[in-house]
Design a protein around this motif. Structure first.
Motif, PDB file in Angstrom:
ATOM      1  N   SER A 154      62.363  12.291 -88.971  1.00 15.52           N
ATOM      2  CA  SER A 154      62.763  12.767 -90.181  1.00 15.52           C
ATOM      3  C   SER A 154      61.455  13.048 -91.019  1.00 15.52           C
ATOM      4  O   SER A 154      61.683  13.948 -91.794  1.00 15.52           O
ATOM      5  N   LEU A 155      60.276  12.388 -91.214  1.00 15.15           N
ATOM      6  CA  LEU A 155      59.265  12.779 -91.780  1.00 15.15           C
ATOM      7  C   LEU A 155      58.673  14.059 -91.472  1.00 15.15           C
ATOM      8  O   LEU A 155      58.188  14.923 -92.277  1.00 15.15           O
ATOM      9  N   ARG A 156      58.532  14.306 -90.018  1.00 16.78           N
ATOM     10  CA  ARG A 156      57.989  15.605 -89.569  1.00 16.78           C
ATOM     11  C   ARG A 156      58.788  16.789 -90.124  1.00 16.78           C
ATOM     12  O   ARG A 156      58.530  17.837 -90.726  1.00 16.78           O
TER      13      ARG A 156
ATOM     14  N   GLU B 198      58.505  17.381 -93.972  1.00 12.87           N
ATOM     15  CA  GLU B 198      57.378  18.013 -94.235  1.00 12.87           C
ATOM     16  C   GLU B 198      57.439  19.422 -93.869  1.00 12.87           C
ATOM     17  O   GLU B 198      56.629  20.346 -94.399  1.00 12.87           O
TER      18      GLU B 198
ATOM     19  N   TYR C  93      60.149   9.035 -87.535  1.00 12.45           N
ATOM     20  CA  TYR C  93      58.911   9.743 -87.452  1.00 12.45           C
ATOM     21  C   TYR C  93      59.505  11.399 -87.273  1.00 12.45           C
ATOM     22  O   TYR C  93      58.973  12.171 -87.962  1.00 12.45           O
TER      23      TYR C  93
ATOM     24  N   GLU D 129      60.611   4.618 -96.400  1.00  8.74           N
ATOM     25  CA  GLU D 129      59.733   5.694 -96.651  1.00  8.74           C
ATOM     26  C   GLU D 129      60.491   6.984 -96.280  1.00  8.74           C
ATOM     27  O   GLU D 129      59.862   7.893 -97.050  1.00  8.74           O
ATOM     28  N   VAL D 130      61.305   7.276 -95.128  1.00  8.87           N
ATOM     29  CA  VAL D 130      62.010   8.402 -95.302  1.00  8.87           C
ATOM     30  C   VAL D 130      62.760   8.861 -96.698  1.00  8.87           C
ATOM     31  O   VAL D 130      62.736  10.094 -97.102  1.00  8.87           O
TER      32      VAL D 130
ATOM     33  N   LYS E  61      60.381   9.761 -99.513  1.00  6.17           N
ATOM     34  CA  LYS E  61      59.752  11.122 -98.913  1.00  6.17           C
ATOM     35  C   LYS E  61      60.643  12.199 -99.201  1.00  6.17           C
ATOM     36  O   LYS E  61      60.392  13.150 -99.930  1.00  6.17           O
TER      37      LYS E  61
ATOM     38  N   ASP F  58      60.797   1.847 -92.677  1.00  6.44           N
ATOM     39  CA  ASP F  58      60.601   3.121 -92.356  1.00  6.44           C
ATOM     40  C   ASP F  58      61.863   3.782 -92.912  1.00  6.44           C
ATOM     41  O   ASP F  58      61.628   4.845 -93.368  1.00  6.44           O
TER      42      ASP F  58
END
Length: 369
Positions: A87-89, A92, A85, A112-113, A116, A109
């Protein structure tokens, strides 16, 4: 280079120390100045104390204040179920990321990271720092040169006593929902990674067994007993690509050994071994000489940019974080390309970890091919 950190526990302390130490240890010209810009953790008093101790300019408990888009690097040293979570924030918000191991609590997960970051053109490092110990670097070079011949066996034990006693209180690492697993998720990831990194071979099949030896603990917040659903000790048997075999043992119930990792690799021409207790020392046996030779290479010898500590002193685990952060920062700053465990390495490690747990639950070996 503006750096923010999430977390205030052991890993966050180790990485904050290493970030501070960069200005004292890197002798190379052109290395960017590192500004400790912002810290975030869930407890106001704790994050303030942490930030003041290490010299962060700001601290907060609120995500909207932390992710303002002005950080170059975000270090994620929070509980395992928050890694993906945050990592994605961070990605972005325009930052590169350094993520404590394990990468996530599941392969989905972690993937996904990774994807991204690649789409956004950002870089990431995973704290598989055992790769960076001088003994690990020397062992990998020796194996790659063929000094041991064809590798036949890998063996590793990583252990300490944190959960050895029944009166040790419940913590988040004893919750599968938060940690994703027990001692293998916390410690076993290091020798699992080394089994492939040192030998240059991929694991093609894994058998796993795990045990929860203390099934209930006292929750310090409530005083009541709660169930422990993560393992205290685990064992993995592995088959590598070229008919090599191996074993990995991870334990948190080993009194008298507060922190240890021992690694052995054996081949047709000889063998080697090293320990985290002697991170600069490699013991090598060669059939042609019929004796064990001790080879010592200090951190300064292996990493010539270091001005301190002195060679042949005992540095411990935290200095490997220093090496990782230095290599990562010089890479993302464009100074030079440097080797460190990448997000792809972390994804592979997550696959190995999840395959271990799948084998434990199924009671049969799991193929990774």
């Amino acid at each position: 280079m503006r750096v923010g950190i999430i977390g205030s526990g052991w890993s966050a302390n180790a990485q904050a120390w290493a970030l501070n130490a960069l200005k004292f240890t890197v002798r190379e010209s052109g290395f960017p100045q590192v500004e400790l810009a912002r810290a975030m953790s869930s407890t106001p008093a704790r994050v303030e104390s942490f930030a003041r101790q290490y010299g962060f300019r700001e601290w907060t408990t609120k995500e909207e204040e932390f992710f303002r888009g002005d950080l170059d690097v975000v270090v994620i040293a929070s509980p395992n179920n928050t890694h993906a979570y945050y990592s994605l924030r961070a990605l972005e918000a325009g930052a590169h990321i350094v993520v404590e191991k394990p990468f996530a609590t599941n392969v989905r997960d972690a993937e996904e990271v990774t994807l991204k970051a690649e789409r956004l053109g950002r870089k990431g490092a995973i704290c598989l720092v055992s790769r960076l110990l001088p003994a690990s670097v020397a062992a990998r070079d020796l194996i790659a040169r063929g000094d041991l011949g064809d590798v036949r066996e890998f063996r590793a034990v990583i252990a300490h006593a944190k959960h050895a006693y029944p009166d040790t209180p419940f913590e988040w690492r004893m919750s599968k929902e938060v940690a994703g697993g027990g001692v293998f998720a916390d410690l076993g990831v290091h020798p699992l990674d080394l089994s492939e990194y040192l030998t240059g071979q991929r694991i093609r099949r894994i058998w796993g067994r795990m045990y929860t030896l203390v099934g209930e603990r006292v929750d310090p917040r409530t005083g009541g007993k709660v169930k422990v659903d993560t393992e205290d000790v685990g064992f993995a048997l592995i088959e590598l690509e070229r008919n090599a075999v191996g074993s990995v043992e991870a334990s948190k119930v080993s009194p008298g050994f507060e922190e240890q990792m021992r690694v052995e690799v054996h081949g047709e021409k000889g063998g080697l071994r090293f320990s985290i207790a002697e991170p600069q020392t490699l013991y090598v046996f060669k059939r042609e000489t019929a004796r064990v030779e001790k080879a010592s290479r200090g951190f300064e010898e292996m990493y010539p940019w270091l001005t301190w500590p002195a060679p042949k002193s005992f540095e411990g685990w935290v200095y490997a974080y220093l090496i990782l952060l230095k290599h990562f920062i010089e890479d993302v700053s464009g100074l030079r390309e440097s080797a460190y465990p990448t997000l792809r390495d972390g994804l592979r490690n997550q696959i190995l970890l999840n395959s271990f747990y799948e084998s434990c639950f199924k009671g049969e070996p799991v193929s990774l091919e």
